[in-house]
Design a protein around this motif. Structure first.
Motif, PDB file in Angstrom:
ATOM      1  N   PRO A 294     -53.476  -8.709 -67.120  1.00  0.00           N
ATOM      2  CA  PRO A 294     -53.318 -10.107 -66.711  1.00  0.00           C
ATOM      3  C   PRO A 294     -54.545 -10.718 -66.042  1.00  0.00           C
ATOM      4  O   PRO A 294     -54.477 -11.847 -65.569  1.00  0.00           O
ATOM      5  N   TYR A 295     -55.654  -9.999 -65.995  1.00  0.00           N
ATOM      6  CA  TYR A 295     -56.882 -10.548 -65.425  1.00  0.00           C
ATOM      7  C   TYR A 295     -57.812 -10.907 -66.578  1.00  0.00           C
ATOM      8  O   TYR A 295     -58.741 -10.160 -66.911  1.00  0.00           O
ATOM      9  N   ASN A 296     -57.524 -12.044 -67.218  1.00  0.00           N
ATOM     10  CA  ASN A 296     -58.286 -12.446 -68.395  1.00  0.00           C
ATOM     11  C   ASN A 296     -59.778 -12.475 -68.095  1.00  0.00           C
ATOM     12  O   ASN A 296     -60.217 -13.009 -67.074  1.00  0.00           O
ATOM     13  N   GLY A 297     -60.544 -11.900 -69.004  1.00  0.00           N
ATOM     14  CA  GLY A 297     -61.988 -11.866 -68.842  1.00  0.00           C
ATOM     15  C   GLY A 297     -62.507 -10.602 -68.189  1.00  0.00           C
ATOM     16  O   GLY A 297     -63.716 -10.347 -68.200  1.00  0.00           O
ATOM     17  N   SER A 298     -61.623  -9.780 -67.639  1.00  0.00           N
ATOM     18  CA  SER A 298     -62.101  -8.613 -66.900  1.00  0.00           C
ATOM     19  C   SER A 298     -62.707  -7.547 -67.816  1.00  0.00           C
ATOM     20  O   SER A 298     -63.594  -6.798 -67.398  1.00  0.00           O
ATOM     21  N   ALA A 299     -62.266  -7.468 -69.066  1.00  0.00           N
ATOM     22  CA  ALA A 299     -62.889  -6.508 -69.985  1.00  0.00           C
ATOM     23  C   ALA A 299     -64.339  -6.901 -70.253  1.00  0.00           C
ATOM     24  O   ALA A 299     -65.234  -6.033 -70.285  1.00  0.00           O
ATOM     25  N   GLU A 300     -64.592  -8.184 -70.452  1.00  0.00           N
ATOM     26  CA  GLU A 300     -65.967  -8.636 -70.655  1.00  0.00           C
ATOM     27  C   GLU A 300     -66.809  -8.400 -69.401  1.00  0.00           C
ATOM     28  O   GLU A 300     -67.980  -8.006 -69.489  1.00  0.00           O
ATOM     29  N   GLU A 301     -66.223  -8.644 -68.235  1.00  0.00           N
ATOM     30  CA  GLU A 301     -66.949  -8.395 -66.991  1.00  0.00           C
ATOM     31  C   GLU A 301     -67.333  -6.927 -66.856  1.00  0.00           C
ATOM     32  O   GLU A 301     -68.476  -6.596 -66.496  1.00  0.00           O
ATOM     33  N   ASN A 302     -66.386  -6.042 -67.162  1.00  0.00           N
ATOM     34  CA  ASN A 302     -66.670  -4.612 -67.063  1.00  0.00           C
ATOM     35  C   ASN A 302     -67.702  -4.178 -68.100  1.00  0.00           C
ATOM     36  O   ASN A 302     -68.560  -3.331 -67.814  1.00  0.00           O
ATOM     37  N   PHE A 303     -67.623  -4.754 -69.292  1.00  0.00           N
ATOM     38  CA  PHE A 303     -68.621  -4.420 -70.305  1.00  0.00           C
ATOM     39  C   PHE A 303     -70.005  -4.895 -69.858  1.00  0.00           C
ATOM     40  O   PHE A 303     -71.014  -4.196 -70.056  1.00  0.00           O
TER      41      PHE A 303
ATOM     42  N   GLN B 210     -68.284 -19.099 -71.157  1.00  0.00           N
ATOM     43  CA  GLN B 210     -67.741 -18.231 -70.108  1.00  0.00           C
ATOM     44  C   GLN B 210     -67.966 -16.758 -70.457  1.00  0.00           C
ATOM     45  O   GLN B 210     -68.349 -15.948 -69.604  1.00  0.00           O
ATOM     46  N   SER B 211     -67.727 -16.398 -71.714  1.00  0.00           N
ATOM     47  CA  SER B 211     -67.895 -15.009 -72.138  1.00  0.00           C
ATOM     48  C   SER B 211     -69.339 -14.558 -71.975  1.00  0.00           C
ATOM     49  O   SER B 211     -69.607 -13.430 -71.518  1.00  0.00           O
ATOM     50  N   LEU B 212     -70.268 -15.419 -72.346  1.00  0.00           N
ATOM     51  CA  LEU B 212     -71.682 -15.066 -72.220  1.00  0.00           C
ATOM     52  C   LEU B 212     -72.067 -14.867 -70.757  1.00  0.00           C
ATOM     53  O   LEU B 212     -72.843 -13.953 -70.430  1.00  0.00           O
ATOM     54  N   ARG B 213     -71.515 -15.684 -69.874  1.00  0.00           N
ATOM     55  CA  ARG B 213     -71.803 -15.507 -68.448  1.00  0.00           C
ATOM     56  C   ARG B 213     -71.227 -14.196 -67.934  1.00  0.00           C
ATOM     57  O   ARG B 213     -71.885 -13.483 -67.159  1.00  0.00           O
ATOM     58  N   ARG B 214     -70.000 -13.865 -68.366  1.00  0.00           N
ATOM     59  CA  ARG B 214     -69.370 -12.626 -67.884  1.00  0.00           C
ATOM     60  C   ARG B 214     -70.158 -11.396 -68.323  1.00  0.00           C
ATOM     61  O   ARG B 214     -70.279 -10.427 -67.574  1.00  0.00           O
ATOM     62  N   MET B 215     -70.674 -11.423 -69.550  1.00  0.00           N
ATOM     63  CA  MET B 215     -71.412 -10.258 -70.059  1.00  0.00           C
ATOM     64  C   MET B 215     -72.916 -10.364 -69.809  1.00  0.00           C
ATOM     65  O   MET B 215     -73.660  -9.445 -70.139  1.00  0.00           O
TER      66      MET B 215
END
Length: 330
Positions: free
Chosen positions: A68-77, A123-128
């Protein structure tokens, strides 16, 4: 400091995705499960390193992975990249997707609008911490947004340099044909469709998507090739407490009946005769379909990745084996 194996390209097989020049490994790594906020980071890092050491260069994510923490997989990657892998960026094919519910309000719900897709990829690019992804997918067909708008958004993303190629996911054959017509007119490098496909889910064949993809130069990067873990040895003798069914996933649990267990046991017997595990045979079977360029296999531990990658050692099936599989799956 992470140093990848100098033998990482010795065994893995790479195939062109559709008619593009991009090569993908036969086995790719999907980060849908086990890479979110609630996972153990050291396990995630070990799995990604193991995959790369085996020549798995393609890592597939989505904006909402880590629920339920959307985006956390990209952050961890992104953290894994920071800790020694970022210098190998040009050896990696990184894909992400957007289309499902992501953030509150009308612009972050399930859709395919220009507003949502471009904002989401930013957003995805910022997270990764990436300048671009290699493949950006629209994650699910949106009947409420004109397909022309979705196509123009994907085209704009490539022209802005935020993605090298685009794809779609969860689109059927008819929807894929319509999208391809639009993207061809725009000159957009549309190379992949990402559907669910496994021995237990043959919709790609029934719909004719695989035949369409082959005829029109689109590669299929299939997810859930192990059918959420059913096509492994985990459910052959009951339900392990640490499995997804054992943890209370009722959607999966409802499917696990005596008939399915019997089929899994018969398939496992055939796999043993082939010198494979059930999961290896299931992956090899998907790759036996010439429309499939890669299987997106998830994992919860290092050994699963090692086992999955070994499926490439036995990709061929005899006619007798294929007929036996069809008989079991009837």
């Amino acid at each position: 400091m992470y140093l990848p194996s100098d033998k990482r390209y010795d065994k893995m097989i790479y195939s062109r995705c559709g008619r593009s020049g991009l090569k993908l490994p036969k086995v790719s790594m999907g980060l849908w499960q086990n890479f979110g906020h609630q996972g153990r980071f050291s396990d995630m890092e070990e799995m990604v390193h193991t995959a790369f050491d085996l020549g798995i260069t393609h890592f597939d994510l989505a904006n909402n992975y880590g629920n339920p923490y959307n985006g956390s997989a990209e952050e961890n990657f992104g953290r894994i990249l920071d800790r020694g892998m970022r210098e190998f960026r040009d050896e990696l094919c990184i894909s992400t997707k957007a289309g499902y519910e992501m953030w509150d309000g009308p612009y972050g719900d399930r859709n395919g609008s220009r507003k949502y897709l471009i904002a989401s990829l930013d957003q995805s690019l910022r997270r990764m911490k990436l300048d671009y992804v290699d493949i950006f997918y629209h994650h699910v067909f949106d009947p409420d947004t004109p397909l022309e708008e979705t196509a123009h958004a994907l085209d704009q993303i490539v022209r802005q340099g935020k993605a090298l190629y685009v794809g779609i996911s969860n689109y059927n054959a008819e929807q894929t044909e319509r999208m391809q017509q639009l993207l061809t007119e725009l000159g957009t490098p549309f190379i992949a469709n990402q559907p669910s496909y496994s021995m237990l889910n043959r919709q790609v064949e029934k719909d004719g998507l695989d035949q369409y993809a082959m005829a029109h130069g689109i590669g299929l990067a299939v997810f859930s090739p192990l059918s959420q873990g059913f096509l492994t040895d985990r459910y052959l003798n009951g339900i392990p407490t640490d499995s997804r069914v054992g943890r209370g996933n009722t959607w999966l649990g409802e499917q696990l009946n005596e008939e399915l267990v019997s089929k899994l046991q018969q398939l496992n017997t055939l796999a043993e005769r082939r010198g494979q595990t059930l999961s290896q045979m299931a992956l090899s079977w998907c790759l036996h379909n010439p429309a499939v360029v890669t299987v997106l296999a998830g994992a919860s531990r290092k050994q699963q990745i090692i086992d999955n990658a070994a499926c490439i050692e036995h990709l061929e099936f005899s006619e007798e084996e294929l007929q036996e599989i069809e008989q079991i799956l009837k």
